[in-house]
Design an enzyme around this catalytic site. Structure first.
Site, mmCIF file in Angstrom:
data_model
loop_
_atom_site.group_PDB
_atom_site.id
_atom_site.type_symbol
_atom_site.label_atom_id
_atom_site.label_comp_id
_atom_site.label_asym_id
_atom_site.label_seq_id
_atom_site.Cartn_x
_atom_site.Cartn_y
_atom_site.Cartn_z
ATOM 1 N N ASN A 44 0.844 -1.196 0.000
ATOM 2 C CA ASN A 44 0.000 0.000 0.000
ATOM 3 C C ASN A 44 0.874 1.239 0.000
ATOM 4 O O ASN A 44 2.012 1.211 0.466
ATOM 5 C CB ASN A 44 -0.889 0.007 1.250
ATOM 6 N N HIS A 78 0.635 5.144 1.438
ATOM 7 C CA HIS A 78 -0.176 5.943 2.357
ATOM 8 C C HIS A 78 0.376 7.370 2.401
ATOM 9 O O HIS A 78 1.595 7.557 2.516
ATOM 10 C CB HIS A 78 -0.148 5.310 3.757
ATOM 11 N N ASP A 113 -2.873 0.490 8.132
ATOM 12 C CA ASP A 113 -1.685 1.346 7.944
ATOM 13 C C ASP A 113 -0.569 1.042 8.948
ATOM 14 O O ASP A 113 0.179 1.935 9.358
ATOM 15 C CB ASP A 113 -2.061 2.842 8.023
HETATM 16 C C1 GRF Z 1 -2.774 8.550 -2.711
HETATM 17 O O1 GRF Z 1 -2.535 9.751 -2.041
HETATM 18 C C2 GRF Z 1 -2.390 7.365 -1.864
HETATM 19 O O2 GRF Z 1 -1.380 7.660 -0.937
HETATM 20 C C3 GRF Z 1 -3.657 7.066 -1.101
HETATM 21 O O3 GRF Z 1 -4.684 7.323 -2.022
HETATM 22 C C4 GRF Z 1 -4.252 8.313 -2.964
HETATM 23 C C5 GRF Z 1 -4.510 7.759 -4.322
HETATM 24 O O4 GRF Z 1 -4.248 8.674 -5.349
HETATM 25 N N1 GRF Z 1 -3.654 5.707 -0.612
HETATM 26 P P1 GRF Z 1 -4.376 8.258 -6.884
HETATM 27 O O5 GRF Z 1 -5.783 7.699 -7.063
HETATM 28 O O6 GRF Z 1 -3.340 7.235 -7.160
HETATM 29 O O7 GRF Z 1 -4.178 9.538 -7.624
#
Ligand code: GRF
Length: 207
Positions: free
Chosen positions: A103, A105, A141
């Site tokens: 993931n 985050h 997380d």
């Molecule tokens: C990102 O900020 C990521 O950290 C979080 O969700 C957001 C997704 O952005 N988990 P995108 O859809 O890839 O533009």
């Protein structure tokens, strides 16, 4: 060498997914994306997948994680990439695929787990913010962090400008982590990350 296979789970825009695609096209990542799965049938990320002729699957309920597992088994998937996937994965699913789920985050974990991280760092007058790539465990997380990228918070930063800065960092660190995992340079071992068979005592810091 056997091609490393991945699936993407997303709920929204999918800029991280697009960035992964771009890194595959440039040759930086040597992986194949088998399917893109989403809990949101209107996610723009699904349009991006269709444009790339990648199979899309909608996850409509918690029972559908059996379908996700079926996709993983049928395609011999090595890496499950969460790219803005907003649902909490059931612990039974996570435990089945532990060490394979990644993931990204938007915070410097372990600080600011959960939602609205940009808003919370500004409210708390933090000096730095950033993004972390971690292995997913059943605790939200909380899995071992592989790499982090930091951004400095300026006085005139807003939630939107911070979001933009963090996205830029995300687009650098996610492909790196995926590359390391696809090359088996990084692994999860119990609650730690191994880099080149050495335990990472702190996450790798992207400069
Ligand atoms: C990102 O900020 C990521 O950290 C979080 O969700 C957001 C997704 O952005 N988990 P995108 O859809 O890839 O533009």
């Amino acid at each position: 060498m056997k091609m490393v296979k991945a699936i993407i789970l997303l709920s929204g825009n999918g800029s991280n997914f697009q960035n992964i695609i771009d890194n595959i096209k440039s040759g930086f990542l040597k992986i194949k994306i088998c399917s893109v799965l989403s809990d949101n049938k209107n996610a723009y990320g699904l349009e991006r997948a269709k444009k790339e002729k990648i199979k899309t699957i909608i996850i409509s309920s918690n029972n559908d994680y059996d379908i996700v597992t079926k996709t993983i088994i049928e395609n011999s998937v090595d890496i499950i990439i969460l790219a803005g996937y907003m649902k909490i994965l059931p612990a039974s699913f996570v435990n089945k695929h532990i060490g394979k789920i990644l993931n990204i985050h938007p915070s410097l974990l372990p600080k600011y787990k959960g939602l609205n991280t940009h808003h919370r760092v500004i409210n708390n007058k933090e000096k730095y913010h950033g993004a972390s790539v971690h292995f997913v465990t059943p605790d939200l997380d909380n899995g071992p962090v592989i790499i982090q990228g930091k951004v400095k918070i300026e006085n005139d930063d807003t939630e939107n400008t911070l979001k933009e800065k963090v996205h830029k960092i995300e687009h650098k660190i996610y492909p790196l982590a995926i590359k390391w995992i696809s090359e088996k340079l990084v692994k999860k071992e119990s609650d730690k990350c191994l880099f080149n068979n050495e335990i990472l005592t702190t996450p790798i810091e992207h400069i």
